[in-house]
Scaffold this motif. Sequence first.
Motif, PDB file in Angstrom:
ATOM      1  N   SER A  90       0.558  -1.187   0.191  1.00  0.00           N
ATOM      2  CA  SER A  90       0.354  -0.271  -0.158  1.00  0.00           C
ATOM      3  C   SER A  90       1.116   1.335   0.116  1.00  0.00           C
ATOM      4  N   GLY A  91       1.912   1.284   0.361  1.00  0.00           N
ATOM      5  CA  GLY A  91       3.026   2.423   0.070  1.00  0.00           C
ATOM      6  C   GLY A  91       3.238   2.957   1.362  1.00  0.00           C
ATOM      7  N   ARG A  92       2.926   2.093   2.205  1.00  0.00           N
ATOM      8  CA  ARG A  92       3.687   2.495   3.833  1.00  0.00           C
ATOM      9  C   ARG A  92       4.795   2.141   4.304  1.00  0.00           C
ATOM     10  N   ILE A  93       5.508   3.231   4.515  1.00  0.00           N
ATOM     11  CA  ILE A  93       7.283   3.142   4.626  1.00  0.00           C
ATOM     12  C   ILE A  93       7.076   2.013   6.190  1.00  0.00           C
ATOM     13  N   GLY A  94       8.346   1.449   6.143  1.00  0.00           N
ATOM     14  CA  GLY A  94       8.698   0.655   7.114  1.00  0.00           C
ATOM     15  C   GLY A  94      10.102   0.973   8.199  1.00  0.00           C
ATOM     16  N   ASP A  95      10.613  -0.205   8.076  1.00  0.00           N
ATOM     17  CA  ASP A  95      12.126   0.484   8.199  1.00  0.00           C
ATOM     18  C   ASP A  95      13.702   0.813   7.618  1.00  0.00           C
ATOM     19  N   VAL A  96      14.585   1.408   8.190  1.00  0.00           N
ATOM     20  CA  VAL A  96      16.021   1.412   7.956  1.00  0.00           C
ATOM     21  C   VAL A  96      16.368   0.694   7.529  1.00  0.00           C
ATOM     22  N   THR A  97      17.105  -0.280   6.428  1.00  0.00           N
ATOM     23  CA  THR A  97      17.678  -1.560   6.861  1.00  0.00           C
ATOM     24  C   THR A  97      19.344  -1.549   6.600  1.00  0.00           C
ATOM     25  N   ASP A  98      19.594  -0.220   5.523  1.00  0.00           N
ATOM     26  CA  ASP A  98      21.013  -0.549   5.280  1.00  0.00           C
ATOM     27  C   ASP A  98      21.342   0.773   4.654  1.00  0.00           C
ATOM     28  N   VAL A  99      22.656   1.632   4.824  1.00  0.00           N
ATOM     29  CA  VAL A  99      23.316   2.520   4.433  1.00  0.00           C
ATOM     30  C   VAL A  99      24.382   2.386   3.987  1.00  0.00           C
ATOM     31  N   TYR A 100      24.404   3.129   2.869  1.00  0.00           N
ATOM     32  CA  TYR A 100      26.557   3.424   2.085  1.00  0.00           C
ATOM     33  C   TYR A 100      26.227   4.388   1.802  1.00  0.00           C
ATOM     34  N   GLY A 101      27.761   4.778   2.033  1.00  0.00           N
ATOM     35  CA  GLY A 101      27.803   6.018   1.973  1.00  0.00           C
ATOM     36  C   GLY A 101      29.408   6.424   1.437  1.00  0.00           C
ATOM     37  N   GLY A 102      29.763   6.937  -0.272  1.00  0.00           N
ATOM     38  CA  GLY A 102      31.003   6.845  -0.201  1.00  0.00           C
ATOM     39  C   GLY A 102      31.264   7.528  -1.742  1.00  0.00           C
ATOM     40  N   LEU A 103      32.797   7.299  -1.368  1.00  0.00           N
ATOM     41  CA  LEU A 103      33.822   8.975  -1.842  1.00  0.00           C
ATOM     42  C   LEU A 103      34.306   8.184  -3.347  1.00  0.00           C
ATOM     43  N   GLN A 104      35.140   9.085  -4.717  1.00  0.00           N
ATOM     44  CA  GLN A 104      35.436   8.145  -5.476  1.00  0.00           C
ATOM     45  C   GLN A 104      35.712   9.666  -6.553  1.00  0.00           C
ATOM     46  N   GLU A 105      37.273   9.432  -6.329  1.00  0.00           N
ATOM     47  CA  GLU A 105      38.315  10.054  -7.116  1.00  0.00           C
ATOM     48  C   GLU A 105      38.136  10.026  -8.085  1.00  0.00           C
ATOM     49  N   PRO A 106      37.664  11.200  -9.122  1.00  0.00           N
ATOM     50  CA  PRO A 106      37.668  11.275 -10.368  1.00  0.00           C
ATOM     51  C   PRO A 106      38.927  11.201 -11.259  1.00  0.00           C
ATOM     52  N   ARG A 107      38.683  11.185 -12.171  1.00  0.00           N
ATOM     53  CA  ARG A 107      40.339  11.020 -13.764  1.00  0.00           C
ATOM     54  C   ARG A 107      40.337  12.705 -13.702  1.00  0.00           C
ATOM     55  N   THR A 108      39.759  13.480 -12.974  1.00  0.00           N
ATOM     56  CA  THR A 108      40.234  14.928 -13.149  1.00  0.00           C
ATOM     57  C   THR A 108      39.936  16.114 -12.095  1.00  0.00           C
ATOM     58  N   PRO A 109      40.299  17.149 -11.641  1.00  0.00           N
ATOM     59  CA  PRO A 109      40.232  17.666 -10.508  1.00  0.00           C
ATOM     60  C   PRO A 109      38.663  18.375 -10.888  1.00  0.00           C
ATOM     61  N   ILE A 110      38.389  18.165  -9.373  1.00  0.00           N
ATOM     62  CA  ILE A 110      36.630  18.763  -9.371  1.00  0.00           C
ATOM     63  C   ILE A 110      36.093  19.891  -9.602  1.00  0.00           C
ATOM     64  N   PRO A 111      35.479  20.752 -10.766  1.00  0.00           N
ATOM     65  CA  PRO A 111      35.055  21.800 -10.928  1.00  0.00           C
ATOM     66  C   PRO A 111      35.148  22.704  -9.800  1.00  0.00           C
ATOM     67  N   ALA A 112      35.477  24.061  -9.242  1.00  0.00           N
ATOM     68  CA  ALA A 112      35.117  24.938  -8.464  1.00  0.00           C
ATOM     69  C   ALA A 112      33.928  24.929  -8.573  1.00  0.00           C
ATOM     70  N   ASP A 113      33.299  24.892  -9.273  1.00  0.00           N
ATOM     71  CA  ASP A 113      31.618  25.572  -8.252  1.00  0.00           C
ATOM     72  C   ASP A 113      30.825  23.900  -8.148  1.00  0.00           C
ATOM     73  N   ILE A 114      31.716  23.124  -8.704  1.00  0.00           N
ATOM     74  CA  ILE A 114      31.627  21.773  -7.432  1.00  0.00           C
ATOM     75  C   ILE A 114      31.702  21.694  -6.352  1.00  0.00           C
ATOM     76  N   THR A 115      33.133  22.403  -6.045  1.00  0.00           N
ATOM     77  CA  THR A 115      33.628  22.354  -4.379  1.00  0.00           C
ATOM     78  C   THR A 115      32.118  22.996  -3.581  1.00  0.00           C
ATOM     79  N   ARG A 116      32.324  24.043  -3.814  1.00  0.00           N
ATOM     80  CA  ARG A 116      31.708  24.983  -3.332  1.00  0.00           C
ATOM     81  C   ARG A 116      30.026  24.849  -3.304  1.00  0.00           C
TER      82      ARG A 116
END
Length: 321
Positions: A99-125
């Motif tokens: 019915s679309g009722r939300i239950g429980d949080v079961t897992d979480v992931y967060g991670g960073l990745q180094e790109p091939r080129t430097p991150i643009p300044a506006d993205i860092t801001r």
Amino acid sequence: MANQLDMFASIQVAAGAEAAKERAIRKSSRTAQEEMAKSLEATGNYKILRRLLPRPIVTEPRPEFTRVGVIVDTETTGLNHRNDEIIEFGAVAFTFDDSGRIGDVTDVYGGLQEPRTPIPADITRLTGITDEMVAGQQIDIAALRRIVEPADLIIAHNAGFDRPFCEAFSPLFVNKAWACSVKEIDWSLRGFEGTRLGYLIGQAGYFHDGHRAVDDCFALLEVLDHQQGEDDRPFAELHRAAQRSRVRLFAEHSPFDMKDHLKARGYRWSDGTDGRPRSWWIELDEDVLDDERHFLRTEIYRWDDADPPVQHLTALERFRA
């Protein structure tokens, strides 16, 4: 020796008592703060925003919530999934029912990745992510597989942006049903003044540290489960939308002088480079397809046998590049 053990036990008891005292003080302080907030809100002159706290992860989810949803968010070096790269990935897995009722949080992931080129300044801001933060970092594919493979539905706040990046990053995301919490929920009908996540969070009564992937995933989960009046929760609406088939109708070979009419009706232009017909097109609910065909035949082509191409879309195909 016995005296030393007694002394150690006494220290442990004292430490436990001190910790319990601190917890009680914090709880009392939170209760007092909440009472003050409610008093201010009751005057009608103030609106209080509460810090959004991530929901706890449970090891034994409630059995009545049999489906798995995964909210994903990406931070990238730019807007083009063909050239730009993911620099941060966030995912929050949760259970829900039919019915679309939300239950429980079961897992979480967060991670960073180094790109091939430097991150643009506006993205860092925008994101606060620097080259130094991502140096040597790599997203854990095994952790993503653990979260994504069981998912019945993947949700993104602007899936048209996140899905192409995710599919370019890993085939894990290709054969999954996707839903978009921007386009598939009528936020204005629910009294919200915009669709940006920051607006939705604020109008739901919260604030959070935005533009970091996991934080945004938890923020979206809270908004999707927000109860307002007698209406069902936004996730129930999103779940229903994900189950409906939609169509893309292509006004192929339409007269050039009709382009302004098509644009005014909501058609968009495809140059053909993404595999679609080179034409104006629109995405619709399947039940209004016949009406839109009639419009094209009578107002655009002006001949009854015109047969513009149609592409049928389920949640498995929607929001792909």
